[in-house]
Design an enzyme around this catalytic site. Structure first.
Site, PDB file in Angstrom:
ATOM      1  N   ASP A  74       0.603  -7.469  -7.108  1.00  0.00           N
ATOM      2  CA  ASP A  74      -0.095  -6.226  -6.764  1.00  0.00           C
ATOM      3  C   ASP A  74      -1.321  -6.597  -5.928  1.00  0.00           C
ATOM      4  O   ASP A  74      -1.666  -7.777  -5.802  1.00  0.00           O
ATOM      5  CB  ASP A  74      -0.527  -5.489  -8.048  1.00  0.00           C
ATOM      6  CG  ASP A  74      -1.274  -4.197  -7.766  1.00  0.00           C
ATOM      7  OD1 ASP A  74      -0.817  -3.430  -6.903  1.00  0.00           O
ATOM      8  OD2 ASP A  74      -2.320  -3.948  -8.389  1.00  0.00           O
ATOM      9  N   SER A  75      -1.997  -5.560  -5.412  1.00  0.00           N
ATOM     10  CA  SER A  75      -3.223  -5.809  -4.652  1.00  0.00           C
ATOM     11  C   SER A  75      -4.364  -6.262  -5.560  1.00  0.00           C
ATOM     12  O   SER A  75      -5.344  -6.833  -5.096  1.00  0.00           O
ATOM     13  CB  SER A  75      -3.643  -4.522  -3.941  1.00  0.00           C
ATOM     14  OG  SER A  75      -3.856  -3.503  -4.899  1.00  0.00           O
ATOM     15  N   GLY A 105      -3.887   0.204  -0.009  1.00  0.00           N
ATOM     16  CA  GLY A 105      -3.410   1.564   0.283  1.00  0.00           C
ATOM     17  C   GLY A 105      -3.974   2.201   1.535  1.00  0.00           C
ATOM     18  O   GLY A 105      -3.511   3.261   1.940  1.00  0.00           O
ATOM     19  N   CYS A 158       3.523  -2.483  -7.321  1.00  0.00           N
ATOM     20  CA  CYS A 158       2.572  -1.777  -6.467  1.00  0.00           C
ATOM     21  C   CYS A 158       3.377  -0.777  -5.653  1.00  0.00           C
ATOM     22  O   CYS A 158       4.351  -1.165  -4.981  1.00  0.00           O
ATOM     23  CB  CYS A 158       1.896  -2.802  -5.555  1.00  0.00           C
ATOM     24  SG  CYS A 158       0.879  -2.051  -4.266  1.00  0.00           S
ATOM     25  N   ASN A 159       3.003   0.485  -5.754  1.00  0.00           N
ATOM     26  CA  ASN A 159       3.738   1.521  -5.022  1.00  0.00           C
ATOM     27  C   ASN A 159       3.596   1.344  -3.515  1.00  0.00           C
ATOM     28  O   ASN A 159       4.540   1.544  -2.760  1.00  0.00           O
ATOM     29  CB  ASN A 159       3.224   2.903  -5.423  1.00  0.00           C
ATOM     30  CG  ASN A 159       3.622   3.265  -6.829  1.00  0.00           C
ATOM     31  OD1 ASN A 159       4.608   3.954  -7.035  1.00  0.00           O
ATOM     32  ND2 ASN A 159       2.892   2.784  -7.815  1.00  0.00           N
ATOM     33  N   THR A 160       2.389   0.967  -3.082  1.00  0.00           N
ATOM     34  CA  THR A 160       2.133   0.793  -1.652  1.00  0.00           C
ATOM     35  C   THR A 160       3.029  -0.313  -1.098  1.00  0.00           C
ATOM     36  O   THR A 160       3.675  -0.149  -0.058  1.00  0.00           O
ATOM     37  CB  THR A 160       0.644   0.444  -1.433  1.00  0.00           C
ATOM     38  OG1 THR A 160      -0.155   1.424  -2.104  1.00  0.00           O
ATOM     39  CG2 THR A 160       0.297   0.401   0.030  1.00  0.00           C
ATOM     40  N   GLU A 188     -10.925  -1.031  -9.792  1.00  0.00           N
ATOM     41  CA  GLU A 188     -11.168  -2.462  -9.573  1.00  0.00           C
ATOM     42  C   GLU A 188     -12.614  -2.839  -9.911  1.00  0.00           C
ATOM     43  O   GLU A 188     -12.905  -3.970 -10.248  1.00  0.00           O
ATOM     44  CB  GLU A 188     -10.872  -2.852  -8.117  1.00  0.00           C
ATOM     45  CG  GLU A 188      -9.400  -2.907  -7.776  1.00  0.00           C
ATOM     46  CD  GLU A 188      -8.666  -4.103  -8.377  1.00  0.00           C
ATOM     47  OE1 GLU A 188      -9.253  -5.188  -8.495  1.00  0.00           O
ATOM     48  OE2 GLU A 188      -7.478  -3.933  -8.744  1.00  0.00           O
ATOM     49  N   CYS A 190       0.739   5.147  -8.331  1.00  0.00           N
ATOM     50  CA  CYS A 190       0.000   3.910  -8.036  1.00  0.00           C
ATOM     51  C   CYS A 190      -0.154   3.213  -9.378  1.00  0.00           C
ATOM     52  O   CYS A 190      -0.522   3.859 -10.370  1.00  0.00           O
ATOM     53  CB  CYS A 190      -1.357   4.235  -7.433  1.00  0.00           C
ATOM     54  SG  CYS A 190      -2.478   2.812  -7.351  1.00  0.00           S
ATOM     55  N   THR A 191       0.121   1.922  -9.413  1.00  0.00           N
ATOM     56  CA  THR A 191       0.142   1.230 -10.705  1.00  0.00           C
ATOM     57  C   THR A 191      -1.256   1.041 -11.303  1.00  0.00           C
ATOM     58  O   THR A 191      -1.379   0.649 -12.463  1.00  0.00           O
ATOM     59  CB  THR A 191       0.852  -0.130 -10.583  1.00  0.00           C
ATOM     60  OG1 THR A 191       0.248  -0.863  -9.500  1.00  0.00           O
ATOM     61  CG2 THR A 191       2.331   0.053 -10.315  1.00  0.00           C
ATOM     62  N   HIS A 192      -2.301   1.311 -10.524  1.00  0.00           N
ATOM     63  CA  HIS A 192      -3.647   1.276 -11.101  1.00  0.00           C
ATOM     64  C   HIS A 192      -3.911   2.487 -11.997  1.00  0.00           C
ATOM     65  O   HIS A 192      -4.679   2.407 -12.952  1.00  0.00           O
ATOM     66  CB  HIS A 192      -4.717   1.288 -10.003  1.00  0.00           C
ATOM     67  CG  HIS A 192      -4.962  -0.031  -9.333  1.00  0.00           C
ATOM     68  ND1 HIS A 192      -4.059  -0.610  -8.476  1.00  0.00           N
ATOM     69  CD2 HIS A 192      -6.024  -0.876  -9.392  1.00  0.00           C
ATOM     70  CE1 HIS A 192      -4.558  -1.752  -8.031  1.00  0.00           C
ATOM     71  NE2 HIS A 192      -5.752  -1.939  -8.572  1.00  0.00           N
TER      72      HIS A 192
HETATM   73  N1  DGL Z   1      -1.468  -0.642  -7.327  1.00  0.00           N
HETATM   74  C1  DGL Z   1      -1.298  -0.323  -5.935  1.00  0.00           C
HETATM   75  C2  DGL Z   1      -0.274   0.786  -5.784  1.00  0.00           C
HETATM   76  O1  DGL Z   1       0.492   0.976  -6.717  1.00  0.00           O
HETATM   77  C3  DGL Z   1      -2.630  -0.085  -5.293  1.00  0.00           C
HETATM   78  C4  DGL Z   1      -2.655  -0.221  -3.808  1.00  0.00           C
HETATM   79  C5  DGL Z   1      -4.029  -0.416  -3.250  1.00  0.00           C
HETATM   80  O2  DGL Z   1      -4.557  -1.499  -3.397  1.00  0.00           O
HETATM   81  O3  DGL Z   1      -4.550   0.516  -2.612  1.00  0.00           O
HETATM   82  O4  DGL Z   1      -0.167   1.459  -4.782  1.00  0.00           O
END
Ligand code: DGL
Length: 291
Positions: free
Chosen positions: A11-12, A44, A74-76, A157, A190-192
């Site tokens: 993930d990011s 994102g 991560c969805n992005t 974050e 978004c996984t966050h």
């Molecule tokens: N967890 C990422 C997602 O699911 C976050 C992407 C980001 O860093 O903007 O999209």
């Protein structure tokens, strides 16, 4: 690759840990290598070419560990890079989070003929239309409302939690237009965002089903491993090896937030210099940079 190989989850930043938690609950015997690209978060608001390059570099960097599966948690990354990196690493099993999320949303919508499904996600995920495609393929008449919520990843974050007034203010603003249109289901795209799931569920009220795809993702990975005969036997290996983390910046903060979120001590992450990632990525697509 063998059943004792690890699963790579990337993930990011911290967000993919929401999927790691579900993965380790469903598959407690498996070993996970987690990569959070904390120097370059958020993804994102980046271009598809950059997100593809980041994901390619991370997979190339961890490839020598011979993973049996790579999960883009991560969805992005899933929206912008899944098909590209599958092409870059033909022998490697790679999956993402959007298909399991869409499946969960449709299940939650139940029998309603024209459910109204809200999705909150990063700007890049919304722009990609990946959720429209995945949901409409399953339920043609679902009404979809997508809302970019770009402040949430940086806020999370930073370590801000549901008690923080800034978090509440941002969520109130972002959720209001969706609530005015009477959504039945809200997908955390978004996984966050599952890190704020309790607060979000409270804000949207009991009538709206809030979906985070972590459990469906874990099930999806389990199914893939079972089909490939790559499940690790129970009791195989030390529990201390279950999670190893890699980050590109500020490893102390990551360790702290990761331990807080997973509610157990997480070993100090390995700090990976961006130069090492760039080199690993260039070895996969040497022509890219030259051109
Ligand atoms: N967890 C990422 C997602 O699911 C976050 C992407 C980001 O860093 O903007 O999209």
């Amino acid at each position: 690759v063998s059943p004792s190989s690890s699963i790579v989850v990337l993930d990011s930043g911290l967000g993919g840990l929401t999927v790691v938690r579900a993965l380790q609950a469903a598959l407690p015997q498996e070993h996970v290598l987690y990569f959070g690209d904390t120097a370059r978060v958020p993804w994102g608001n980046k271009s598809p070419a950059n997100v593809c390059a980041f994901v390619r570099q991370i997979i190339a960097y961890l490839r020598p560990h011979d993973p049996k599966h790579v999960l883009l948690a991560c969805n992005t990354a899933t929206a912008l890079a899944l098909s590209v990196v599958r092409g870059d690493f033909p022998g490697l099993s790679i999956s993402g989070v959007i298909e399991p999320g869409a499946r969960a949303a449709i299940e939650a919508a139940g029998a309603k003929a024209e459910p109204v499904i809200g999705v909150i996600a990063t700007e890049a995920t919304v722009r990609s239309k990946a959720y429209e495609r995945a949901i409409h393929r399953r339920r043609h008449y679902a009404r979809l409302l997508l809302r970019p919520t770009p402040l949430l990843v940086p806020i999370i974050e930073e370590g801000r939690t549901a008690e923080d007034p800034l978090v509440r203010l941002a969520l109130r603003q972002y959720l209001r237009p969706l609530l005015e249109r009477h959504i039945d289901v809200l997908v955390l795209g978004c996984t966050h965002y599952p890190m704020l799931k309790g607060l979000i569920a409270h804000m949207v009220g009991g009538r709206v089903r809030v979906i985070d795809s972590a459990e469906q993702c874990a099930e999806d990975v389990a199914k893939r491993l079972r089909a490939a005969g790559l499940m690790r036997a129970a009791g195989d290996g030390q529990s201390s090896e279950r999670l190893r983390c890699f980050v590109t910046d500020d490893s102390a903060r990551f360790g702290l937030l990761a331990s807080r979120f997973l509610q157990r001590t997480v070993d100090a992450p390995t700090l990976v210099p961006l130069d090492d990632l760039t080199r690993a990525g260039d070895a996969v697509r040497p022509m890219r940079r030259a051109g």
